[in-house]
Design a protein around this motif. Structure first.
Motif: not given
Lengths: 409, 402
Positions: A133, A165, A221
């Motif tokens: 991530l 991300d 996440r």
């Protein structure tokens, strides 16, 4: 979460632990990592990537990676992003090794220069490819640094948005507003680092700090599932008896939330972290949750973390991080209640009526290609041609571009 | 052909649509008989961003103006602004053809044609050719016809705009069934009434600061030397305040109107004002100095850009009559001081033209619309004089290929 706390208590279970790495790219990124190190973040690995031997030598970080030795001979990139990129690509294998097996990467960089703008996207891509991530905190150059650095920074930013991300861009022009007129250059940069480090800490704290409400990695996440869009980022602090009210008022005034990018936006996915002293009450958490959700998103898609910091007494720190769904890809994942909630939410602070906001969001979803190409949104002057004059966008407030400090208190 | 006519001057501004209805009697006198204004929507920085919204509010304003005047508009004069407008100087030379060396009309015509030779790139269209006067053997003369010389030269300030955006503008007015008789760039329209003839002869700079754009025109020797558009206006001040003081645009606009000023006022140092002022939730004190700093930075930069664009054309010796400010943003207190400080020449606010008696129209917001009427009327009269045989209403051909 229990597992992680266990593994923290027993360092022997190293291989099962969540692996977090903070990587600073370039000079500014390296400095930011140094600062976080001083702040003591516990069991998090720190690393720097640079093209300049000299500044690497002075950094106290253990893991250092000098890239592009054959291109720059360890003498930096001379501000050329293209050279920075080549340097990173040449040592792609080393970078891949560096991010291998890491679950969460914080990427810190100052965009505008050669190494930060050139290497950061390469590192981000490698980390993302290895399954981590990737959350990037980057600073944008001062307008005064000139057209070329601005262009380099913007190119790098839009590239990062595609492969990270979440990307939190902190304009230096805006950060300058936060310091004293007499502040030195070093203090100015320290402020930027401070913001970065608070953002990193907030996420780290939710995962690792002892708290009332912790968040596990899978939830985190999931919260960052929308890529390519702007990441909303705001901080607020409050002390004393009315600390909740003060913190909320401070958050309201957070300059980062008043950039044209976020003015009309509600996040599709929101992370709210509250850090308080041992006397933090559940009612206080609820009060903050309500206020923040109303302004920035809805309850359904907000991930809440509440953390206790023994050192804080009668003080509260709020951190808000939100991502928006620009691609429309996450449409299926979004709770169906999101849209109506946004339309009915009374919002005294927005300039457009709620229905208008919803329309804007709709437009954004359908115009994602336009967004990708253009990179930045421009608030009130969104639909118009850029107003370039001598390399400066005249639609951006003059006081920000000139670094004139406006004091609100 | 009848010479009585009802004309409408239409200015589609960034914040307001203004329509003036006037009666032209016998092609000689002009009376304003109706007026209306509507809040504009779909406009940013003087340009149309939503044709539908702009059409709606413009049509509404036209209908109301007709109602207030009790007459139907026969044709329209339309103002245009926006960053797409550009100008350049070009001159044409003709050798005096007669053996006696006396300049004739045909020499002038050749010089004029030479000056207008340059072709524009595709997608651009000429809006004005403003004659900047004549030089006879290098000497400036008002009217060279009948004088003796070898070479006559005439200079023009050519203004051109984007073909599509210009067509959009006309299209909005055509949408309600009105023909556009003449199109005038806002800078020329407002300058024509804001400055007097004497000032135009001496040299004067008129700056019209609206909500979305700042239009300026520099006069000398009684003619226009150059014009320009800076896509900055009052909206930018509001937006800056909204970002700097962290409030929504509505409050920022109100703060601007109540407390904004063009200079940094040191006496404001410890003063604070209330954002809303009625003690409702969300009301908070704002340091006046913060407001001053934000507004001053923007206004100062605006004048700085005007100064840079004019370069050496601006200076006390070239504009002895100074700077005249008009437009809605000219209402900002102390804006003249800011202009004077940056431009280095005395600045004052525009007076309303003497031929306007209605006090409601004697405000800086109306200078473009009033100028539009007077410019359109002047063009009309000139064409009457020129040739009765020629159709005076050259309509769009007059705009595109005069």
């Amino acid at each position: 979460m229990d597992n992680e706390e266990l593994s923290q208590a027993f360092p022997g279970l190293d291989d099962k632990r969540l692996r977090v790495k903070i990587i600073g790219v370039g000079g500014a990124g390296g400095n930011a990592v140094d600062r976080i190190k001083l702040d003591d973040l516990g069991q998090v690995a720190l690393a720097v990537v640079n093209t300049d031997t000299k500044s690497m030598a002075s950094s106290p970080i253990q893991e250092k990676l000098l890239v592009g030795r054959s291109i720059t001979r360890g003498l930096s990139t001379g501000g050329e992003a293209e050279i920075g990129r080549k340097a990173a690509e040449e040592d792609a294998a080393l970078i891949e090794k560096m991010v291998d097996g890491v679950d969460l990467v914080f990427l810190l960089a100052g965009l505008g220069g050669g190494t930060g703008s050139g290497c950061a996207p390469v590192v981000a891509k490698a980390a993302s490819k290895s399954g981590a991530l990737v959350l990037a905190f980057v600073t944008m150059p001062f307008t005064r640094e000139g057209e070329r650095r601005r262009k380099q920074a913007e190119d790098a930013l839009s590239e990062l948005r595609q492969c990270c991300d979440a990307v939190i861009a902190l304009p230096n022009d805006m950060l300058l507003q936060q310091i004293d007129e007499k502040a030195t250059v070093l203090e100015a940069f320290a402020i930027a680092d401070e913001w970065v480090s608070r953002g990193v800490k907030a996420i780290w704290g939710m995962l690792f700090q002892s708290g009332m409400i912790n968040v596990d990695f899978a939830t985190l996440r999931a919260a960052f599932r929308y890529r390519g869009g702007k990441t909303l980022f705001g901080l607020g602090c409050g002390e004393g008896e009315d600390c909740v009210k003060k913190a909320l008022a401070d958050l309201e005034l957070c300059p980062l939330l008043h950039l044209p990018d976020y003015k009309y936006a509600k996040a599709d996915s929101l992370i709210l972290n509250i850090c308080g002293g041992p006397n933090l009450a559940m009612s206080q958490v609820n009060e903050i949750m309500d206020a923040v959700c109303e302004k920035f998103g809805s309850r359904q898609n907000t991930v809440l973390g509440a953390v206790i910091d023994g050192a804080m007494r009668d003080a509260i720190r709020i951190t808000v991080i939100g991502t928006t769904d620009v691609s429309g890809a996450g449409q299926g994942q979004r709770p169906s209640a999101t849209r109506p909630a946004m339309q009915t939410a009374p919002n005294a602070h927005s300039s457009a009526p709620a229905a208008d906001q919803a329309r804007r969001l709709d437009e954004r979803a359908s115009q994602h290609e336009f967004n990708f190409q253009n990179g930045e949104e421009r608030g009130f002057f969104d639909a118009t041609e850029t107003n370039l004059y001598n390399g400066e966008d005249l639609d951006v407030p003059t006081f920000l571009r000139r670094g004139i400090r406006v004091q609100l208190q | 052909m009848g010479q009585d006519k009802i004309v409408g001057a239409i200015e589609i501004g960034t914040s307001k649509v203004i329509v003036l209805v006037a009666e032209i009697i016998g092609g000689k006198s002009l009376n304003i008989i109706g007026e209306s204004h509507a809040t504009a929507s779909g406009m940013r920085k003087g340009q149309i961003i939503s044709l539908r919204e702009v059409s709606d509010c413009t049509h509404k304003a036209i209908a109301e103006a007709e109602k207030s005047s009790g007459a139907q508009i026969d044709s329209a004069y339309l103002a245009i602004s926006g960053a797409h407008l550009q100008g350049f100087y070009d001159s044409g030379v003709a050798t005096v053809s007669s053996a006696s060396g006396i300049v004739t009309e045909s020499d002038i015509r050749r010089a004029r044609e030479n000056a207008k030779m340059r072709n524009l790139p595709p997608g651009r269209v000429y809006l004005h050719h403003e004659c900047c006067g004549f030089l006879l053997d290098g000497r400036r003369v008002a009217d060279p016809v009948g004088m003796v010389g070898e070479k006559v030269e005439t200079g023009y300030w050519h203004i051109h705009g984007d073909e599509r955006l210009t067509a959009d503008h006309i299209h909005v007015v055509n949408g309600i069934g009105l023909n556009v008789d003449c199109m005038v760039v806002s800078a020329i329209a407002s300058a024509s009434v804001a400055a007097g003839d004497e000032e135009k002869k001496n040299g004067v700079l008129v700056i019209d600061i609206g909500a979305g754009t700042t239009d300026y025109a520099l006069y000398r020797f009684g003619t226009i030397l150059r014009t320009g558009v800076v896509p900055i206006g009052g909206d930018h001040v509001t937006n800056d305040l909204a970002i700097g003081l962290r409030m929504n645009a509505r409050y920022a606009e109100s703060v601007k109107l109540r407390f904004g000023k063009g200079v940094l006022d040191i006496t404001d140092k410890n003063d604070t004002v209330m954002l809303i002022g009625d003690l409702t939730i969300g009301d908070r004190p704002i340091p006046r100095l913060a407001i001053d700093k934000i507004v001053h930075a923007r206004i100062e930069e605006l004048f700085m850009i005007v100064k840079n664009q004019l370069g050496s054309d601006l200076g006390p010796q070239n504009v002895p009559s100074g700077v005249i400010l008009t437009g809605g943003t000219a209402r900002l207190p102390h804006i003249c001081d800011a202009a004077q400080e940056v431009l280095g020449v005395p600045a004052r606010l525009a007076d309303s033209p003497q031929w306007v008696s209605d006090p409601q129209l004697c405000v800086p917001e109306y200078s473009t619309a009033l100028g539009l009427l007077s410019e359109g009327f002047a063009t009309l009269r000139a064409s009457y004089r020129e040739a009765a045989s020629k159709k005076w209403y050259s309509r769009l051909s007059g705009i595109f290929g005069k």
